[in-house]
Write an enzyme that holds these catalytic residues in place. Structure first.
Site, PDB file in Angstrom:
ATOM      1  N   HIS A   1       0.864  -1.182   0.000  1.00  0.00           N
ATOM      2  CA  HIS A   1       0.000   0.000   0.000  1.00  0.00           C
ATOM      3  C   HIS A   1       0.904   1.237   0.000  1.00  0.00           C
ATOM      4  O   HIS A   1       1.950   1.228   0.669  1.00  0.00           O
ATOM      5  CB  HIS A   1      -0.867   0.078   1.268  1.00  0.00           C
ATOM      6  CG  HIS A   1      -2.130  -0.720   1.216  1.00  0.00           C
ATOM      7  ND1 HIS A   1      -2.630  -1.376   2.331  1.00  0.00           N
ATOM      8  CD2 HIS A   1      -3.018  -0.948   0.222  1.00  0.00           C
ATOM      9  CE1 HIS A   1      -3.765  -1.981   2.011  1.00  0.00           C
ATOM     10  NE2 HIS A   1      -4.025  -1.739   0.735  1.00  0.00           N
TER      11      HIS A   1
ATOM     12  N   CYS B   1      -2.322   3.045   8.944  1.00  0.00           N
ATOM     13  CA  CYS B   1      -3.340   2.101   8.478  1.00  0.00           C
ATOM     14  C   CYS B   1      -4.544   2.061   9.408  1.00  0.00           C
ATOM     15  O   CYS B   1      -5.657   1.765   8.994  1.00  0.00           O
ATOM     16  CB  CYS B   1      -2.781   0.683   8.422  1.00  0.00           C
ATOM     17  SG  CYS B   1      -1.374   0.486   7.364  1.00  0.00           S
TER      18      CYS B   1
END
Ligand code: ARG
Length: 702
Positions: A168, A264
């Site tokens: 990511h 996150c």
């Protein structure tokens, strides 16, 4: 506390590592402690509450990764682009997040199905709101980026992720207040790094090292001058401190087991909207048609891999599968790339793959004049070994003198236009050269299933050669040598001195004497050691019969060079009876042309050695012309040179004891090369035995 900043979190009541969808989760299934996770999450929550308003979304049983609210969606102003998870393991989170966004008054935009995008995990706003950095490569598809630009009305800069540990964008990239950027450059491809460097001035880029990167230092939450993260090295803390940031560390290793950390676990739902931004994305797309034995010959896999590895993404729009073994298939592939430059690079590689046409731009090749002798215009198309055609005035013209690493020069002649591969130094002022990638195609013989079978023979697919495999290659090469000789074809050998050191001289001599070889290419050394062995019985001072160094033997090769120099040439030495056997002797006796290309280390050199490399290259090219097979015997240097000059369709057999050399030389991406890792003297002796067997009267069958 800053009231205007809101962050969304999700308590870890159902958190666990239940499956593996990133490298961090491997080996961690059910290895995390819920209690510790709760404590660590609370720690982060408390810190953030001092700096922002934290909203909570209800965790749902069965969706353990819901704690990672960064992946809920991407918010800008009142708009949110809902995530579409790449992995089915997380897709069930989508409706829960959607409900939260709707209940909180956001306008929810949903991407077409099968177009993955993982929210703020893969899209990070410049902290001044000037543009959006968007990642792709693992979880989010490049084709989702134009939607972000449109719905959020912002410029999108696409960055390709290339290291699966940093799957990511927010695992390796963190825009900070005042235009600073904390990031880990090796996680991005070359073009992306260039884009980053163009947008963020050097003094604002804080590039981190791997030890910090794997502690998820980039996965940080930044509010004003505070940066909250799992852990940072003293050095990194000092560097951030120097430019006015305060690092707060809070342990999050329970979440690292799932591949996430501070950032996150959060989603910022109030993002600054800059006044004068507008929707821009530089993504370019093209539809490309692939044709051929797409499945059987693996072309489709190679093509799609090329697109992705080249930094693009694809959608297969139409696939017409040929039903019979002989029928070809065709596919329409929609290719997207983050920029024109990347697209051109991808298309050039697809052209090299053959089987490609660009129906939407059936255009002529672009030509630019040569303005300086020996120098091509910028962006000239670099040639390959494959037969190539270029489109001029609506007609496809075959390029002559196909070779690798040249330019395509186009000249007007009485017989019309002539296109030809030329090396840079031969380009003449006034000639035109093909630039960019339009109007170019390579023509391949369709590789059929049967030919694939013979590729199994090649080193690339076989790994290390076993003894049995060496025998098989020898049988095959012997068979082909026999057929080429019988039809009057041409075989050229490139040979290094190792051929002599390993006792191959007598076998290579035999091949020349028996008419199997029509040209010999090498350097000064092969000739010197061959003559040393045939006249003195040593090769580089080693007694070839007993395998031991001879006293004073190190002078042998210089004595040989000196003697030949006295004779004026190898041919003279043969004629005057000084040389009576060996490789060079047979060449002279049987009129087999040889070229010895000089190098910086050559002693003497022999009078026959061509020390002008440009001349030597031309002579090599001349000898290679029209050959059916090239035997590359333990010389990387001369073999690579020869490989570049040789068009596809010429069978190449590369023998070397070093697997790396064989791999390098056999890797022409074509079925015509065979590599074999073995002792070259041994190979030649087996080859001669096999040829003798083929020609012995007993072997003649029907
Ligand atoms: N296990 C989760 C996944 O692989 C971790 C997500 C981390 N989130 C993030 N924004 N990097 O999807």
């Amino acid at each position: 506390m800053t009231d205007s900043i809101r962050i969304l979190m999700c308590p870890p009541h159902h958190y666990d590592v239940d499956y593996v969808i990133n490298p961090w989760m491997e080996g961690n299934i059910h290895r995390s402690s819920r209690d510790r996770a709760e404590t660590q999450w609370e720690g982060l929550y408390k810190i953030l509450k001092d700096h922002a308003t934290v909203d909570l979304v209800e965790p749902e049983k069965g969706w353990p990764d819901m704690v990672f609210t960064a992946n809920a969606g991407l918010v800008l102003g009142n708009n949110v682009v809902l995530s579409r998870f790449y992995h089915s393991e997380r897709q069930g989170e989508e409706p829960h997040f959607k409900r939260w966004f709707e209940n909180n008054g956001f306008t929810v935009h949903e991407l077409p199905k099968d177009l993955p995008f993982e929210g703020a995990g893969d899209a990070l706003l410049d902290r001044q709101g000037r543009w959006l950095w968007a990642g792709y490569g693992f979880r989010s598809e490049l084709d989702s980026h134009p939607y972000l630009a449109k719905w959020l009305d912002i410029e999108v800069l696409s960055l390709q992720l290339v290291d699966d540990r940093f799957y990511h964008l927010d695992t390796c990239f963190c825009p900070l207040t005042n235009g600073y950027l904390l990031y880990y450059p090796p996680a991005f491809d070359f073009y992306s790094n260039r884009l980053i460097e163009m947008r963020v001035p050097a003094e604002k880029r804080i590039a981190i090292e791997e030890p910090d990167a794997v502690n998820f230092a980039c996965n940080a939450v930044n509010v004003d001058d505070v940066v909250v993260m799992n852990q940072a090295s003293d050095n990194l803390k000092a560097r951030l401190g120097d430019v006015g940031f305060r690092v707060i560390e809070t342990p999050l290793n329970e979440f690292l087991k799932a591949g996430g950390a501070a950032k996150c676990l959060t989603l910022r739902t109030t993002e600054p909207i800059a006044r004068d931004v507008r929707a821009v994305d530089s993504i370019v797309s093209k539809t490309i048609t692939l044709q051929g034995h797409l499945l059987d010959a693996g072309i489709i896999n190679r093509a799609l891999d090329l697109v992705v590895e080249g930094g693009g993404s694809f959608q297969v729009r139409n696939f017409n599968l040929g039903e019979q073994r002989q029928s070809t298939s065709s596919a329409e592939v929609h290719v997207s790339a983050p920029s024109n430059a990347v697209m051109e690079e991808i298309v050039a590689q697809l052209i090299d793959l053959g089987a490609v046409s660009l129906p939407e731009d059936e255009r002529d090749a672009q030509l630019e004049p040569v303005l300086q002798a020996g120098v091509a215009p910028d962006d000239f198309y670099v040639t390959t070994i494959y037969p190539t055609e270029i489109r001029i005035n609506g007609q496809w013209v075959r390029v002559q003198k196909q070779r690798m690493d040249g330019a395509i020069a186009v000249r007007e002649t009485e017989n019309g236009l002539v296109a030809q591969c030329k090396i840079l130094r031969d380009l003449e002022v006034g000639e035109k050269v093909v630039v960019n990638v339009t109007g170019i195609r390579t023509v391949r013989k369709p590789e059929s299933r049967e030919q694939r079978g013979s590729q199994e023979f090649s080193f690339m697919s076989a790994g290390v050669s076993s003894e049995r495999r060496v025998e098989l290659v020898v049988e095959q090469v012997a068979w082909e040598l026999r057929r080429i000789r019988d039809r009057g074809g041409k075989v050229v050998v490139t040979a290094g001195p190792v051929v002599i050191h390993t006792g191959g001289a007598e076998h290579l001599s035999w091949l020349i004497r028996e008419g199997y070889i029509q040209g010999l290419l090498g350097g000064n050394a092969i000739a010197v050691h061959d003559i040393e062995q045939s006249t003195l019985g040593t090769s580089l001072g080693v007694d070839m019969k007993r395998g031991v160094a001879v006293r004073g033997g190190h002078r042998h090769h210089l004595n040989v060079i000196n003697t030949i120099r006295r004779h004026g040439s190898i041919a003279n030495a043969v004629e005057q009876g000084m040389i009576t056997n060996g490789v060079m002797y047979e060449c002279v006796k049987h009129n087999v042309p040889f070229v010895l290309a000089g190098s910086i280390r050559d002693d003497g050199p022999l009078p026959d050695t061509e020390m002008d490399l440009i001349k030597a290259q031309a002579q090599y090219a001349h000898v290679i012309e029209g050959s059916d097979m090239i035997l590359m015997l333990s010389t990387m240097l001369h073999s690579i040179g020869v490989g570049n000059m040789t068009p596809s369709g010429v069978k190449m057999v590369c023998v070397d004891i070093n697997p790396a050399v064989v791999t390098k030389l056999s890797d022409r991406g074509s079925v015509e090369s065979t590599g074999v890792v073995t002792d070259v003297g041994l190979f030649l002796s087996l080859l001669v035995k096999q040829l003798e067997r083929l020609t012995s009267p007993l072997a003649v069958k029907g």
